[in-house]
Design a protein around this motif. Sequence first.
Motif, PDB file in Angstrom:
ATOM      1  N   VAL A  26      39.726  29.110  38.535  1.00 60.16           N
ATOM      2  CA  VAL A  26      40.090  28.739  39.901  1.00 60.16           C
ATOM      3  C   VAL A  26      38.888  28.417  40.766  1.00 60.16           C
ATOM      4  O   VAL A  26      39.039  27.890  41.874  1.00 60.16           O
ATOM      5  N   TRP A  27      37.697  28.744  40.278  1.00 56.53           N
ATOM      6  CA  TRP A  27      36.490  28.451  41.055  1.00 56.53           C
ATOM      7  C   TRP A  27      35.303  28.345  40.111  1.00 56.53           C
ATOM      8  O   TRP A  27      35.182  29.141  39.164  1.00 56.53           O
ATOM      9  N   SER A  28      34.446  27.361  40.347  1.00 57.62           N
ATOM     10  CA  SER A  28      33.229  27.160  39.566  1.00 57.62           C
ATOM     11  C   SER A  28      32.019  27.255  40.475  1.00 57.62           C
ATOM     12  O   SER A  28      32.057  26.813  41.640  1.00 57.62           O
ATOM     13  N   ASP A  29      30.944  27.793  39.941  1.00 60.39           N
ATOM     14  CA  ASP A  29      29.722  27.948  40.726  1.00 60.39           C
ATOM     15  C   ASP A  29      28.940  26.641  40.734  1.00 60.39           C
ATOM     16  O   ASP A  29      27.821  26.546  40.218  1.00 60.39           O
ATOM     17  N   ILE A  81      36.633  33.263  48.610  1.00 55.87           N
ATOM     18  CA  ILE A  81      37.411  32.030  48.500  1.00 55.87           C
ATOM     19  C   ILE A  81      38.854  32.392  48.811  1.00 55.87           C
ATOM     20  O   ILE A  81      39.260  33.545  48.661  1.00 55.87           O
ATOM     21  N   SER A  82      39.654  31.417  49.241  1.00 51.55           N
ATOM     22  CA  SER A  82      41.029  31.738  49.606  1.00 51.55           C
ATOM     23  C   SER A  82      41.963  30.594  49.252  1.00 51.55           C
ATOM     24  O   SER A  82      41.554  29.438  49.122  1.00 51.55           O
ATOM     25  N   SER A  83      43.250  30.938  49.098  1.00 45.92           N
ATOM     26  CA  SER A  83      44.259  29.949  48.742  1.00 45.92           C
ATOM     27  C   SER A  83      45.638  30.480  49.097  1.00 45.92           C
ATOM     28  O   SER A  83      45.859  31.699  49.183  1.00 45.92           O
ATOM     29  N   ALA A  84      46.590  29.567  49.259  1.00 45.15           N
ATOM     30  CA  ALA A  84      47.990  29.957  49.439  1.00 45.15           C
ATOM     31  C   ALA A  84      48.647  30.303  48.111  1.00 45.15           C
ATOM     32  O   ALA A  84      49.732  30.884  48.087  1.00 45.15           O
ATOM     33  N   SER A  85      47.989  29.943  47.004  1.00 52.19           N
ATOM     34  CA  SER A  85      48.513  30.204  45.663  1.00 52.19           C
ATOM     35  C   SER A  85      47.525  31.088  44.911  1.00 52.19           C
ATOM     36  O   SER A  85      46.305  30.940  45.086  1.00 52.19           O
ATOM     37  N   PRO A  86      47.992  31.999  44.054  1.00 55.75           N
ATOM     38  CA  PRO A  86      47.052  32.889  43.376  1.00 55.75           C
ATOM     39  C   PRO A  86      46.189  32.212  42.327  1.00 55.75           C
ATOM     40  O   PRO A  86      45.118  32.723  41.987  1.00 55.75           O
ATOM     41  N   SER A 137      39.590  27.565  48.275  1.00 58.30           N
ATOM     42  CA  SER A 137      38.602  26.935  49.136  1.00 58.30           C
ATOM     43  C   SER A 137      37.209  27.043  48.513  1.00 58.30           C
ATOM     44  O   SER A 137      36.997  27.742  47.519  1.00 58.30           O
ATOM     45  N   ALA A 138      36.268  26.359  49.111  1.00 56.95           N
ATOM     46  CA  ALA A 138      34.872  26.542  48.734  1.00 56.95           C
ATOM     47  C   ALA A 138      34.432  27.959  49.098  1.00 56.95           C
ATOM     48  O   ALA A 138      35.009  28.603  49.980  1.00 56.95           O
ATOM     49  N   ALA A 139      33.406  28.436  48.408  1.00 59.53           N
ATOM     50  CA  ALA A 139      32.914  29.794  48.665  1.00 59.53           C
ATOM     51  C   ALA A 139      32.284  29.885  50.053  1.00 59.53           C
ATOM     52  O   ALA A 139      31.527  29.004  50.469  1.00 59.53           O
ATOM     53  N   GLN A 140      32.631  30.941  50.754  1.00 59.27           N
ATOM     54  CA  GLN A 140      32.085  31.208  52.084  1.00 59.27           C
ATOM     55  C   GLN A 140      31.340  32.530  52.047  1.00 59.27           C
ATOM     56  O   GLN A 140      31.891  33.560  51.645  1.00 59.27           O
TER      57      GLN A 140
END
Length: 365
Positions: free
Chosen positions: A90-93, A129-134, A139-142
């Motif tokens: 779900v997220w890549s660096d 990071i956040s999303s409406a779906s698991p 989102s991009a990393a904050q």
Amino acid sequence: MKAPTPLRLGALAAACALAVPLALAPPDTVRAAPLAQVDGARDSTGVNGADPSVIRIGDTYIAVKAAQGGIIVRQSSTLAGTASSTAKKVWSDTGDLGEVWAPEIVRDGGRYYIYFSAGRSGAHRMYAISSASPDSGYSAAQKLALPGDKWAIDGTLFTFSGQRWFVWSGWSGDTNVEQNLYIARMSDPVTPTGGRYVISQPRESWERVVGNPYINEAPEAIKDPNGQLHIVYSANGSWSDQYCLADLRLRAGGDPTYVWDWYKSNGCLFGSHRETMMSGWDPTLYVDGPGHHTFALPDGDINSSPPSGNRFPTMFHSVPKGTPYSWSNRVWYTGTAVWWGSTTYRRANVPGAETNTGFGLKFFE
């Protein structure tokens, strides 16, 4: 040392009648199962590793892990089933933040947040990071603007008494002397407000068996049947089989930012060495160095913990007994936590210090 003998059902039931409101299942039904063995296979992107984080949404368990140069999510109808479920990245660096450690999944306001630490050496900081779906659309990393902007890992969000809080493990300064637990208020899931407050330091003898540095890390919040807040954390070095779980309990009506309103268990509550266990708690039979756990609570909400029953599922990482203890040999395990009443914590090494009695926790393999 002679191996401890598991409690027989009659003795266990009798103890529970005095200590907790509900009876327990026989020990055999709550024995830990390494997820890799449950599903008959080892998956390098999931169960072989450290730092599990799981929440339950409806009838689905959602687990996250650092892997594949980013973060993966698994979903299953059972906790153990997360071992064989499909891993979805779900997220890549892509920004080359560095080492990605210990992602923690939280649900707040119907939205999913995954907190993780990233960096190299002393540069580790907390991100979200956040999303409406698991399992998609994150989102991009904050980077979280934690007060003090010091080295920080293992952070997680929870709500207690109507206030969002963030708790994490970090350094007091810029050198790696010891890892303390800190807490800060949050105005929303990604915005700290006010100062950081230390709530635990690794100063007790039983959490200083392994050092360089001395460690308090992997905090997880939960609320007991009396409504008191607990932070269950890992002590001693994660590179050692002295790694264990211990507990902080906030006094009734206490201030989460005031360190002296927190009472610490007088020893490990879940560990593999009898000499570091709290009196009345037994060491593990099947695993060494259990630690960095997660409570698989409905919605990941600590306020659901009393209604979820006296027994509730956990996951933790550990090494099977008989296997050399190393980071590369860690495996995710399922287990059970039980509220244990009339448990007295004392502040050690403080002459005349007061005591505090309330719910503690017992962990079963």
